[in-house]
Design a protein around this motif. Structure first.
Motif, PDB file in Angstrom:
ATOM      1  N   TYR A   1       0.837  -1.200   0.000  1.00 50.05           N
ATOM      2  CA  TYR A   1       0.000   0.000   0.000  1.00 50.05           C
ATOM      3  C   TYR A   1       0.872   1.251   0.000  1.00 50.05           C
ATOM      4  O   TYR A   1       0.561   2.238  -0.669  1.00 50.05           O
ATOM      5  CB  TYR A   1      -0.934   0.010   1.210  1.00 50.05           C
ATOM      6  CG  TYR A   1      -1.982  -1.067   1.181  1.00 50.05           C
ATOM      7  CD1 TYR A   1      -3.247  -0.820   0.640  1.00 50.05           C
ATOM      8  CD2 TYR A   1      -1.719  -2.347   1.684  1.00 50.05           C
ATOM      9  CE1 TYR A   1      -4.216  -1.816   0.605  1.00 50.05           C
ATOM     10  CE2 TYR A   1      -2.682  -3.343   1.647  1.00 50.05           C
ATOM     11  CZ  TYR A   1      -3.921  -3.073   1.104  1.00 50.05           C
ATOM     12  OH  TYR A   1      -4.882  -4.062   1.054  1.00 50.05           O
TER      13      TYR A   1
ATOM     14  N   PHE B   1      -1.489  -0.967   7.408  1.00 48.02           N
ATOM     15  CA  PHE B   1      -0.923  -2.239   6.958  1.00 48.02           C
ATOM     16  C   PHE B   1       0.589  -2.219   6.756  1.00 48.02           C
ATOM     17  O   PHE B   1       1.223  -3.276   6.768  1.00 48.02           O
ATOM     18  CB  PHE B   1      -1.599  -2.680   5.651  1.00 48.02           C
ATOM     19  CG  PHE B   1      -3.074  -2.931   5.777  1.00 48.02           C
ATOM     20  CD1 PHE B   1      -3.546  -3.992   6.537  1.00 48.02           C
ATOM     21  CD2 PHE B   1      -3.997  -2.107   5.152  1.00 48.02           C
ATOM     22  CE1 PHE B   1      -4.905  -4.223   6.670  1.00 48.02           C
ATOM     23  CE2 PHE B   1      -5.354  -2.327   5.272  1.00 48.02           C
ATOM     24  CZ  PHE B   1      -5.817  -3.394   6.030  1.00 48.02           C
ATOM     25  N   ASN B   2       1.174  -1.047   6.563  1.00 47.76           N
ATOM     26  CA  ASN B   2       2.615  -0.962   6.261  1.00 47.76           C
ATOM     27  C   ASN B   2       3.359  -0.043   7.223  1.00 47.76           C
ATOM     28  O   ASN B   2       4.284   0.664   6.830  1.00 47.76           O
ATOM     29  CB  ASN B   2       2.833  -0.464   4.825  1.00 47.76           C
ATOM     30  CG  ASN B   2       2.175  -1.338   3.785  1.00 47.76           C
ATOM     31  OD1 ASN B   2       1.683  -0.859   2.769  1.00 47.76           O
ATOM     32  ND2 ASN B   2       2.144  -2.660   4.004  1.00 47.76           N
TER      33      ASN B   2
ATOM     34  N   GLU C   1       0.650  -6.587  -3.693  1.00 48.28           N
ATOM     35  CA  GLU C   1       0.485  -7.734  -2.792  1.00 48.28           C
ATOM     36  C   GLU C   1       0.679  -9.040  -3.557  1.00 48.28           C
ATOM     37  O   GLU C   1       1.318  -9.983  -3.063  1.00 48.28           O
ATOM     38  CB  GLU C   1      -0.912  -7.697  -2.171  1.00 48.28           C
ATOM     39  CG  GLU C   1      -1.122  -6.624  -1.112  1.00 48.28           C
ATOM     40  CD  GLU C   1      -0.610  -7.037   0.248  1.00 48.28           C
ATOM     41  OE1 GLU C   1      -0.185  -8.194   0.406  1.00 48.28           O
ATOM     42  OE2 GLU C   1      -0.612  -6.194   1.168  1.00 48.28           O
TER      43      GLU C   1
END
Length: 288
Positions: free
Chosen positions: A34, A201-202, A85
């Protein structure tokens, strides 16, 4: 008109190849899926803003055109994130192949919503394209059978990419829009949408840590987003969705060549046959 269509076809193919080369940067730069999509779109936003001001171009006045441009950015944002991803899960080659399956989404959308009727030659080319992509991907799926997540997220990215391209077409149906304002709206909207997911998420690999990685990320934003996607966005309104989808199949063929020559990946005879068949399908589908 035919000359303009030929130029658009060439730009679309060249843009697709550049777009696919970005998978190498994603694979080797240690930034989250992301996050690297966020940086790519943010960098591109700055470049497109500068170009828009330099050329004295303006945003469309139609609210519907603005809405469709923003929606294109949302679709593109998640197309990129999900494609990244998939690259991490199953590698550049198979992820790009999965992403290229947007051809079927585009053909279906063109038939249902835009009344695009395909000739017998184009229907044949679609069938050959299916066979070609299948020959390329079957071996990959056997080797990556454990990467179910990568396969599923790659397929979803194909749907997102098709949605983004359809929204670009819808923008021009509402109001003819200059390229740089359109790309600025798409890129900026995409960056804004990805900001929160990147933090969630990152958080551990949010940004590059070396000058070399920063340089590659800047190249990813400037070349893959500005040049490659700019060519694609310019070409889409000048071609039918079915032809657009077929020409976009040059991306998985290029990915296959990158895997073989640069990543030293073994490619069997059936996969090479699939690549040749895909190229032949592209040629047939481009005949108007």
């Amino acid at each position: 008109m035919k000359k303009q269509s030929n130029i658009a076809s060439f730009l679309l193919v060249f843009g697709c190849i550049l777009f696919g080369l970005g998978s190498l940067i994603v694979k080797f730069v240690p930034v989250g899926a992301y996050a690297i999509a966020f940086w790519r779109l943010l960098i591109a936003s700055g470049i497109f803003y500068f170009l828009m001001k330099l050329k004295r171009q303006h945003f469309p006045k139609s609210k519907k055109a603005l809405f469709f441009a923003a929606l294109s950015g949302v679709f593109l944002a998640f197309d990129l994130a999900f494609w990244h991803e998939s690259i991490y899960a199953v590698g550049p080659g198979i992820s790009t192949l999965l992403n290229s399956l947007q051809i079927f989404c585009l053909a279906a959308i063109g038939f249902v919503f835009f009344a695009e009727r395909q000739s017998k030659l184009q229907i044949l080319s679609l069938f050959l394209a299916i066979v070609g992509v299948a020959l390329i991907s079957v071996e990959e799926l056997q080797h990556n059978i454990d990467g179910i997540y990568g396969i599923v997220i790659g397929l979803i990215s194909a749907v997102m990419l098709a949605g983004s391209m359809v929204m670009v077409k819808k923008v021009h149906q509402e109001e003819q829009t200059a390229l740089f304002p359109l790309m600025l709206m798409i890129s900026l909207t995409g960056a804004l949408v990805l900001f929160i997911p990147s933090l969630i998420f990152n958080s551990n690999n949010l940004y590059p840590t070396t000058w070399q990685d920063w340089g590659l990320v800047v190249i990813y934003g400037a070349v893959m987003q500005c040049v490659a996607w700019g060519m694609i966005a310019y070409s889409i309104p000048l071609l039918s969705l079915s032809v657009t989808g077929l020409l976009l199949l040059t991306e998985p063929v290029a990915a296959l060549l990158i895997d073989y020559f640069y990543l030293d990946k073994a490619i069997n005879l059936w996969q090479w046959l699939g690549a040749l068949l895909t190229l032949f399908a592209i040629y047939l589908g481009s005949k108007r």
